[in-house]
Write a protein that holds these residues in place. Structure first.
Motif, PDB file in Angstrom:
ATOM      1  N   LYS A  16       0.832  -1.198   0.000  1.00  0.00           N
ATOM      2  CA  LYS A  16       0.000   0.000   0.000  1.00  0.00           C
ATOM      3  C   LYS A  16       0.868   1.251   0.000  1.00  0.00           C
ATOM      4  CE  LYS A  16      -3.668   2.315   2.561  1.00  0.00           C
ATOM      5  NZ  LYS A  16      -4.519   2.287   3.761  1.00  0.00           N
ATOM      6  N   SER A  17       1.918   1.254   0.816  1.00  0.00           N
ATOM      7  CA  SER A  17       2.817   2.410   0.874  1.00  0.00           C
ATOM      8  C   SER A  17       3.543   2.620  -0.452  1.00  0.00           C
ATOM      9  CB  SER A  17       3.840   2.226   1.997  1.00  0.00           C
ATOM     10  OG  SER A  17       3.202   2.210   3.240  1.00  0.00           O
TER      11      SER A  17
ATOM     12  N   GLN B  45       1.077   4.016  -3.012  1.00  0.00           N
ATOM     13  CA  GLN B  45       0.796   5.430  -2.754  1.00  0.00           C
ATOM     14  C   GLN B  45       1.930   6.313  -3.260  1.00  0.00           C
ATOM     15  OE1 GLN B  45       0.093   5.231   1.487  1.00  0.00           O
ATOM     16  NE2 GLN B  45      -2.120   5.133   1.221  1.00  0.00           N
TER      17      GLN B  45
ATOM     18  N   LYS C   9       1.600   9.018  -6.277  1.00  0.00           N
ATOM     19  CA  LYS C   9       1.979  10.406  -5.987  1.00  0.00           C
ATOM     20  C   LYS C   9       3.022  10.908  -6.995  1.00  0.00           C
ATOM     21  CE  LYS C   9       3.761  13.257  -2.215  1.00  0.00           C
ATOM     22  NZ  LYS C   9       4.225  13.260  -0.827  1.00  0.00           N
TER      23      LYS C   9
ATOM     24  N   THR D 155      -6.252   2.583 -10.815  1.00  0.00           N
ATOM     25  CA  THR D 155      -5.276   3.673 -10.663  1.00  0.00           C
ATOM     26  C   THR D 155      -4.405   3.741 -11.911  1.00  0.00           C
ATOM     27  OG1 THR D 155      -3.432   2.380  -9.718  1.00  0.00           O
ATOM     28  CG2 THR D 155      -5.149   3.128  -8.183  1.00  0.00           C
TER      29      THR D 155
END
Length: 117
Positions: free
Chosen positions: A8-9, A12, A16, A55
């Motif tokens: 998940k990190s 992200q 970004k 995404t």
């Protein structure tokens, strides 16, 4: 199963970075992960594919380069590979026999590359 939170990190950060650079599609992510991070590669890849749905990173291939565990001897500065499967109880420097050792590699976690189109 820490792969889920780690993935998940990573996702992200990838999103970004893609947004900051106005990228419309991420096709690959290359990671460098130390052996001691104890990441199950296929599990992380599957988590990424699942979490990236909808995404800019949907369908992106995740490549993981595992960095082996090495130690450095503080007495003689020898850097040497360590077989973590054998344990650490009788670990000593192969050059001087010293036991004043610290991990040198094998704890890394880097996003090395994000491939985009």
């Amino acid at each position: 199963m820490h792969e889920l939170s780690v993935t998940k990190s990573v996702l992200q950060l990838v999103i970004k970075h893609a947004e900051a650079n106005k990228v419309s599609k991420v096709v690959g992510v290359k990671l460098e992960i130390g052996e001691m991070r104890d990441i199950v590669e296929d599990l992380m890849q599957k988590c990424f594919l699942f979490m990236a749905r909808g995404t800019v990173a949907e369908g992106a291939a995740v490549k993981i380069n595992v960095i082996p565990l090495t130690c450095i001897c503080r007495d003689c500065n020898e850097v040497f590979p360590v077989d973590s499967h054998k344990g650490f109880d009788n670990l000593s420097c192969p050059k001087c026999g010293g036991i004043n050792l610290v991990p040198y590699t094998g704890q890394e976690f880097f996003i090395k590359e994000i491939d985009v189109v």
